[in-house]
Structure formats: C-alpha cells, structure tokens
Design an enzyme around this catalytic site. Structure first.
Site, short mmCIF file in Angstrom:
data_model
loop_
_atom_site.label_atom_id
_atom_site.label_comp_id
_atom_site.label_asym_id
_atom_site.label_seq_id
_atom_site.Cartn_x
_atom_site.Cartn_y
_atom_site.Cartn_z
N TYR A 84 25.44 70.09 32.61
CA TYR A 84 26.16 69.53 33.77
C TYR A 84 27.26 70.46 34.26
CZ TYR A 84 23.59 65.23 33.53
OH TYR A 84 22.58 64.32 33.59
N ASP A 118 19.85 49.04 27.55
CA ASP A 118 20.24 50.39 27.18
C ASP A 118 21.72 50.34 26.79
OD1 ASP A 118 21.14 52.96 27.01
OD2 ASP A 118 20.27 53.65 28.90
N LYS A 167 24.77 57.46 20.71
CA LYS A 167 26.18 57.83 20.76
C LYS A 167 27.01 57.34 19.56
CE LYS A 167 26.34 58.38 25.78
NZ LYS A 167 26.63 59.78 26.01
#
Ligand SMILES: Cc1ncc(COP(=O)(O)O)c(C=O)c1O
Length: 431
Positions: free
Chosen positions: A22, A238, A267
C-alpha cells in the site's frame, strides 16, 4: 557508502531492495526505521519513541512484546516447530480449535486454519461455494457484500470487496459479486434480484474498517441475520479486525447477540505476534463434505496450516484476553479517547465522531483533493501522508484512511498514553 546514522543507513538499504505494501514509492516519505517495540511504544533507530495508536495494522492486541505470548512461542519452537497438518495433528491445534469453538458464537463447531485474514476469507467463500455444490445447487455462486467492503487482497477476497480504489486494476479478473448499502431494504432487494444465484452474505460486523471505520448498529446485524436465516443463506462474519475484543465484546457478533454461519478470525488471534487465521464453520458445512469420494474433500491448504508456534501464541493470547478482560479494557480506552475528542474537536473542521469498543474515528472536513482521475475520494482523499508525518512529530503513529482519522490502540495502553493519542488527534484535526 554507509553513513554514521543507522536510521538513514537502514532507510537507504530499504529503498534499494524493498517493495512496501500500500505504498506509492514515487510519492511517499521514507519508512520509519523501527528497532524495537514494547507495550504500546515503538522505538525508532534515531532514538525517538512513538505510540502505536493503530496496533500495527489492527493486530497487536495486548501490546508489543507481550512476555506470556513470546514465552509460549519460544517454548513451542523448541518442542515442535512445524509439522504438516494433512494427515497429522498436534496438541496446540486441537486445543486452540476446542477453545475457539467454546468461546465463539453458538453453532460454530469446526475450525479450519490458515495464515492471514485474506486466506481466512478465501476459505469461507470456498467452503460455501462447494457446500452449495454438495447440496446440488451449484448455481448459487454470487455473494453479497456491503458497499465499501474490504475483506483482503487475494482474488476471492478482492472479488467480494469494493473495487474502488484498491482493486480497480484487477477488476477484470475478479468474479461476480453483488454489493448493497448497509440498509436492509437495499440488501433484500439485491438478494431478490439474485434469486437462486445468491450464495451467501459476507459482512465486517459492526465496523467496516478499511472503508473508514464505518459503523453499523447491532440491530442492523440482527436484522441481517434474520434475512439470511429466512432465505437459507449462510452469513459470513469477517471478524478479522473486530475479533478478540476490539468492539467491546469478545466478538462483534456477541454485541448483537447473533451467531453467524461462518466466521473469519486473524490479526488479534495470536495477540498480533505472528500470522495465523481461522475460519469457523457449522457442523452442517463440514458434514456436507463427508463422502466415500475423495473428490468431495475440501481441497484447500497452506504449508503452515495450524502452525504450532502460531497455535501456542493464540492459546497464550486467549488466556490473557479472558484473564485481563481485554474487551472491557479496550472499551475503556476507546471511551477515554472519545471523551477527549468530543470535548476538544472543532466541529468546524471535523464531523461524525464515533466509537465502538476500542475503535474511535472521525472525519476531517478537508478541501477536495485531486488525482489523475479527478476528485480523490475515500481512501485516496485528503493528504494522509502529511497527517502521518505530523502525528509522528507528535510522537504517535496514526494512519488515516483518506480523511478519516482513527485510533485503535492495544489493550496495554495506559490512560496517560490514551490522552496523548487523543491530544495528537485533536492537534491533527486543528491543522
Ligand atoms: C475485515 C478484514 N478482513 C480481511 C482482512 C485481510 O487480512 P490480511 O491483511 O491479514 O490478509 C482485513 C485486513 O485489514 C480486514 O480488515
């Protein structure tokens, strides 16, 4: 030529060989040279200390270098470092699966391991697609997701995500998906349109992260659950970002009191210490794959599926989540930052201050910015690089999503550190 400055040396070597995620390398500042991390603090090569107000991409749950997690990983590495998970098993994987089944919403009884949030989502999509085939309805292949949805960067996850702006170059290769606003009428209209082609619904429950920390009400989630149940469509939650206390309960689905049909976790699963993810499914999904035909198996796996060191980290992290009531602590940190912001933000420059658990966000009212294709909106709006630079000068790591400034610090963040994060956000919003 090496210089005497270790930070500059590292950045120069990085510039020669690394390609960052990114990152527009033609535009952005040099990366921070980070030499260490402890608790909520990152140490930079030039000696500066920076508060990690975004948990290093929403992953670090307790704090950096949490000793209980690190020790569990070290001990596991010496006991059993890695073993394939096809045709073999180990205590850590079984124990972790048992614990996740016990702690997750009712009815999720099977745990499929993978490596990161994107792969957890791929697994959920593939389970549902093949499950429909086992149920003799192979035409059900189109998933419905929300506008702005972000579920990861692999092709399946990109296909169900909102292409704008991240996935536009890949859109021609993505498969068909339907998108609706987070509004029940819009969702039911889309599902009506899809009819027998609908495969299921996927949602980031309560908070859509990459879209700009957009928040839904628990009622919306309950209504969505009811719509999916009525239509016999699997609801995939999710919870890659929201899981493990970020929304003030162990899972966002718990806040709404609903149980999804499949759930993706990553995560914070390992406390953010090492990559690992899981997809939880119902017994009816698993059972549909049982047959005497090898071809009916779920052919998906990764080299490091159920990696023992990841399992050890996740088990240690889960113990800490419960012992320390991490959801409550994150909620308290979020409430503290929110209170500061509510009192101090200038309404002329900011709007939509919002909080859910340990996630606090607001929008900056900024002049329109342009890029090569016209007015920049969403993630590409504003000047997040300038905001990041200014935040670092103030000793806080923040990473705005376009014009959305948010904080999501780890649970070890002290009240004084939370106050410093809030003060930096106020300063950034004041220009
Ligand atoms: C809701 C959600 N799903 C999936 C992902 C993808 O996770 P990963 O980056 O670990 O592949 C993310 C990442 O931010 C996310 O926020």
């Amino acid at each position: 030529m090496p210089t005497k400055d270790p930070a500059q040396d590292l950045v120069a070597r990085d510039a020669a060989v690394c390609w960052h995620p990114y990152t527009q390398h033609g535009l952005e500042d040099a990366p921070l040279a980070v030499t260490g991390a402890r608790g909520a603090t990152l140490t930079l090569a030039d000696g500066r200390e920076v508060l990690d107000a975004i948990s290093s991409w929403w992953a670090v749950l307790h704090g950096h270098g949490e000793p209980r997690v690190a020790e569990a990983m070290a001990a596991q590495a010496l006991r059993l470092d890695h073993v394939l998970f096809a045709g073999a098993t180990h205590e850590g994987a079984v124990r972790l699966a048992e614990r996740l089944v016990e702690l997750s919403p009712t009815g999720l009884e099977r745990v499929f391991f993978s490596d990161d949030g994107s792969t957890a989502v791929e697994v959920a999509l593939k389970i549902v697609v093949q499950w429909w085939q086992h149920k003799q309805q192979p035409g059900r292949r189109v998933f419905l997701a929300l506008e702005g949805a972000y579920h990861g960067d692999t092709f399946g996850a990109m296909s169900i995500g909102d292409p704008d702006p991240f996935f536009l170059p890949f859109a021609p290769l993505c498969f068909e998906a339907a998108r609706a606003k987070p509004d029940l009428a819009a969702i039911t209209a889309k599902l009506d349109e899809l009819g027998q082609r609908a495969a299921g619904v996927i949602i980031e429950p309560l908070v859509q992260g990459a879209a700009g920390m957009l928040m839904q009400t628990p009622e919306f989630l309950r209504d969505l659950r009811a719509v999916c149940t009525e239509r016999g469509l699997p609801l995939i939650a999710d919870e890659v970002m929201t899981g493990f206390g970020r929304t003030g309960a162990l899972f966002a689905c718990d806040v709404a009191g609903i149980a999804p049909d499949l759930m993706c976790l990553a995560k914070g699963l390992t406390g953010g210490a090492t990559p690992m993810s899981v997809t939880l499914a119902r017994a009816e999904h698993f059972d549909a794959f049982l047959s005497q035909d090898r071809g009916d198996a779920f052919f998906h796996g990764h080299t490091f599926t159920a990696h023992p060191i990841g399992c050890a980290a996740a088990l240690a992290s889960l113990d800490l989540v419960l012992e320390r009531d991490v959801p409550a602590r994150l909620e308290a940190i979020g409430a503290r930052i929110h209170a500061h912001l509510a009192a101090e933000l200038d309404p002329a420059h900011t709007t939509d201050l919002r909080q859910r658990g340990g996630i606090v966000a607001f929008d900056l009212v900024a002049p329109a910015t342009k890029n090569s294709s016209g007015e920049a909106t969403g993630y590409l709006a504003g000047d997040p690089a300038a905001l990041r630079r200014r935040a670092i000068e103030l000793g806080v790591l923040l990473r705005p999503l376009g014009n959305v400034l948010y904080a999501m610090p780890p649970a070890c963040t002290t009240d004084a550190e939370a106050d410093r994060i809030a003060a930096a956000m106020v300063a950034l919003a004041s220009g």
